[in-house]
Write a protein that holds these residues in place. Structure first.
Motif, PDB file in Angstrom:
ATOM      1  N   TRP A   6       0.837  -1.200   0.000  1.00  0.00           N
ATOM      2  CA  TRP A   6       0.000   0.000   0.000  1.00  0.00           C
ATOM      3  C   TRP A   6       0.870   1.247   0.000  1.00  0.00           C
ATOM      4  O   TRP A   6       0.403   2.348  -0.161  1.00  0.00           O
ATOM      5  N   MET A  10      -1.480   5.506   5.658  1.00  0.00           N
ATOM      6  CA  MET A  10      -2.301   6.700   5.572  1.00  0.00           C
ATOM      7  C   MET A  10      -3.119   6.766   6.857  1.00  0.00           C
ATOM      8  O   MET A  10      -3.752   5.781   7.240  1.00  0.00           O
ATOM      9  N   ILE A  26      -3.905  -2.363   1.677  1.00  0.00           N
ATOM     10  CA  ILE A  26      -5.037  -2.164   0.780  1.00  0.00           C
ATOM     11  C   ILE A  26      -6.262  -2.931   1.290  1.00  0.00           C
ATOM     12  O   ILE A  26      -7.398  -2.508   1.111  1.00  0.00           O
ATOM     13  N   ALA A  29      -8.000  -0.703   3.705  1.00  0.00           N
ATOM     14  CA  ALA A  29      -8.738   0.317   2.961  1.00  0.00           C
ATOM     15  C   ALA A  29     -10.045  -0.271   2.431  1.00  0.00           C
ATOM     16  O   ALA A  29     -11.109   0.350   2.544  1.00  0.00           O
ATOM     17  N   THR A  62      -1.347   2.987  -6.817  1.00  0.00           N
ATOM     18  CA  THR A  62      -1.312   4.453  -6.772  1.00  0.00           C
ATOM     19  C   THR A  62      -2.663   5.036  -7.134  1.00  0.00           C
ATOM     20  O   THR A  62      -3.153   5.950  -6.457  1.00  0.00           O
ATOM     21  N   ARG A  65      -5.014   4.435  -4.227  1.00  0.00           N
ATOM     22  CA  ARG A  65      -4.737   5.351  -3.114  1.00  0.00           C
ATOM     23  C   ARG A  65      -5.319   6.740  -3.389  1.00  0.00           C
ATOM     24  O   ARG A  65      -5.884   7.370  -2.497  1.00  0.00           O
ATOM     25  N   ARG A  69      -8.091   8.577  -1.123  1.00  0.00           N
ATOM     26  CA  ARG A  69      -7.909   9.914  -0.539  1.00  0.00           C
ATOM     27  C   ARG A  69      -9.066  10.835  -0.908  1.00  0.00           C
ATOM     28  O   ARG A  69      -9.541  11.604  -0.072  1.00  0.00           O
TER      29      ARG A  69
END
Length: 86
Positions: A6, A10, A26, A29, A62, A65, A69
């Protein structure tokens, strides 16, 4: 199941009181988007699709992510990226 890298963790700031959740994989997430997300909006749906596609190696982590976000922003979370030293 193999965990995908990941990248840097975060941290989501969940409340004004400073409660946080550190997302390090991940899979975390994905779990948060599916089970703990406070809003069901387009940003969440997009992030969920991107995260699931990344888990199947169909898109880059990427891009997943970035979508995550954006969903965090939409949900009112204040995401911050941990530094490489932490």
């Amino acid at each position: 199941m193999i965990e995908l890298d990941w990248g840097h963790s975060m941290t989501l700031v969940l409340s004004d009181a400073g409660d946080t959740k550190r997302i390090t994989t991940i899979e975390q997430a994905h779990h948060w988007l599916k089970r703990k997300w406070p809003v069901a909006d387009r940003a969440r749906e997009t992030a969920l699709v991107q995260v699931e596609a990344a888990m199947e190696c169909l898109v880059s982590v990427t891009s997943a992510r970035k979508a995550f976000r954006l969903a965090a922003d939409s949900a009112g979370f204040a995401p911050r990226i941990a530094s490489a030293a932490t």
